[in-house]
Design an enzyme around this catalytic site. Sequence first.
Site, PDB file in Angstrom:
ATOM      1  N   ARG A  92      -6.440  -2.458   3.632  1.00  0.00           N
ATOM      2  CA  ARG A  92      -6.909  -1.449   4.576  1.00  0.00           C
ATOM      3  C   ARG A  92      -7.355  -2.048   5.904  1.00  0.00           C
ATOM      4  O   ARG A  92      -7.179  -1.431   6.954  1.00  0.00           O
ATOM      5  CB  ARG A  92      -8.044  -0.642   3.949  1.00  0.00           C
ATOM      6  N   CYS A 142      -2.524  -1.136  -9.840  1.00  0.00           N
ATOM      7  CA  CYS A 142      -2.660   0.216  -9.289  1.00  0.00           C
ATOM      8  C   CYS A 142      -3.208   1.163 -10.352  1.00  0.00           C
ATOM      9  O   CYS A 142      -2.654   1.244 -11.452  1.00  0.00           O
ATOM     10  CB  CYS A 142      -1.319   0.723  -8.773  1.00  0.00           C
ATOM     11  N   MET A 191       0.853  -1.197   0.000  1.00  0.00           N
ATOM     12  CA  MET A 191       0.000   0.000   0.000  1.00  0.00           C
ATOM     13  C   MET A 191       0.885   1.243   0.000  1.00  0.00           C
ATOM     14  O   MET A 191       1.680   1.436   0.921  1.00  0.00           O
ATOM     15  CB  MET A 191      -0.928  -0.005   1.218  1.00  0.00           C
ATOM     16  N   GLY A 217      -9.330  -7.803  -1.756  1.00  0.00           N
ATOM     17  CA  GLY A 217     -10.425  -6.870  -1.991  1.00  0.00           C
ATOM     18  C   GLY A 217     -11.612  -7.078  -1.074  1.00  0.00           C
ATOM     19  O   GLY A 217     -12.259  -8.126  -1.120  1.00  0.00           O
ATOM     20  N   HIS A 220      -6.972  -8.827  -7.166  1.00  0.00           N
ATOM     21  CA  HIS A 220      -7.914  -7.891  -6.561  1.00  0.00           C
ATOM     22  C   HIS A 220      -9.220  -8.057  -7.322  1.00  0.00           C
ATOM     23  O   HIS A 220      -9.294  -7.768  -8.509  1.00  0.00           O
ATOM     24  CB  HIS A 220      -7.395  -6.465  -6.674  1.00  0.00           C
TER      25      HIS A 220
END
Length: 335
Positions: free
Chosen positions: A230, A96, A14, A208, A167
């Site tokens: 996250r 990305c 990240m 994801g 993802h």
Amino acid sequence: MLAKEDIRFSVAPMMDWTDRHCRHFHRTLSRRARLYTEMLTTGAVIHGDRQRLMGFDPFEQPVAFQLGGSEPDQLAKAAKVVEAFGYREVNLNVGCPSDRVQNGAFGACLMLRPALVADCVKAMKDAVTLPVTVKCRIGVDDQEPEPALFEIAGRCVDAGADALFIHARKAWLRGLSPKENRDIPPLDYPLVHKLKRAFPDTPMAINGGLATIEEMRAQLNHMDGVMIGRAAYHDPGLLLSVDPEFFGAPAPVADAFAAVEAYYPYIERELGRGEKLSNVTRHMLGLFAGLPGARSFRRRLALEAVRPGAGVGVLASAVEEVTSAIARMRDANAA
């Protein structure tokens, strides 16, 4: 080669988050999670200040390096540098969607160029003995996800990719910001599961929208591994469950309070080298999520760690906000 067990649980690369301080903290919470660096471009690896950009503590292992680029020869050259630094894996970013990445014609843009991605993978495989892996989306813009994903996956496998990290959302290169691309495109877990069934021998992890241990465990009925981003950053305490839940091993520390104690020597070492307290402790802000006093912990640490000369006493005072709030709640319940 990577074994399927190696990618059972990973913390995603990240940008601006998974720096060396973050990885050291995450390793304090889990000995078995696979950790990833922030993406670094081939140009930065080849021409930049390597020690500053790529240096890491052996305590972080197993740690993998994510590269951004689209020129096979440059990726091969950069992969050699990554290998020399002692990383366990080199991962190619094909997911990305940031403007910076688009301007460089790599990242998620490469979903539109599967043959080039295969050339990149092969060039790196020919250059190093490290495992070479790919992190991608299920498609971009107006691509039909199934043919797009299956083509790029098949080409990567044929080129020798050692694992794929998917993802499970499309990326919209036009019309959505990088932040929106993490939430707005719908998740399609069944498509990623279908891909895994088509390539049963290729280690494959899904990424994801996974926020709880239960959700992650459910994915392991279909996939070899899960990669979370996250959720691990905003609630790092969940990493305390990783070793017991996914590897049958004891957690390295008993709880979040013990994690802070275990992290103190690293913080003091970094402060002694001239690092700012806030650069180290910013990755800890979510540690006590869900506990009484968590908001006060975050506020105090965020406000006071940035002050000139701030030391570990700031962190100790912030933790005291939590212990005091828990004690008050316990007393109130006992009354």
